[in-house]
Scaffold this motif. Sequence first.
Motif: not given
Length: 96
Positions: A65-67, A62-63, A69-70
Motif C-alpha cells: 500500500q505504501d508503494s 501495508i508495504s 501511494g508512492g
Amino acid sequence: MTDAMIIPFPLQDHKQQERARLRRAMTDLQAAVAEQKQAVSEWRFALAELGIGVAGLGQALISYQDSLGGVETQLGGLKREAADLQATAQALSAGL
C-alpha cells in the motif's frame, strides 16, 4: 432325579472378567485422551503458525500500500508535467 448335578455359577470368575474388561476400557480411554491432547497441541501450534503467516501477510500488504501511494504521487507529478507540456505545445501552435 437324584442323579442331578449342581454346577456352581462362576461368580468370582465373572467379576474378574468384568474387572479386566474395565481395566482395558480405562487403558483405551487414557490412550484416547492422550491422543486428543496431542491433537489439540498440534492444532494450537498450527493456529500459531497461521497467525504468524497472517501477520506477515498484513505487513506485506501495508508495504505494498505504501508503494502504491508512492506510485500515485509520481503519477500525479507526471500528469502535471504532461499538462504543462500540452499547454506549452498549444501555446506554441497558436503562436505559429
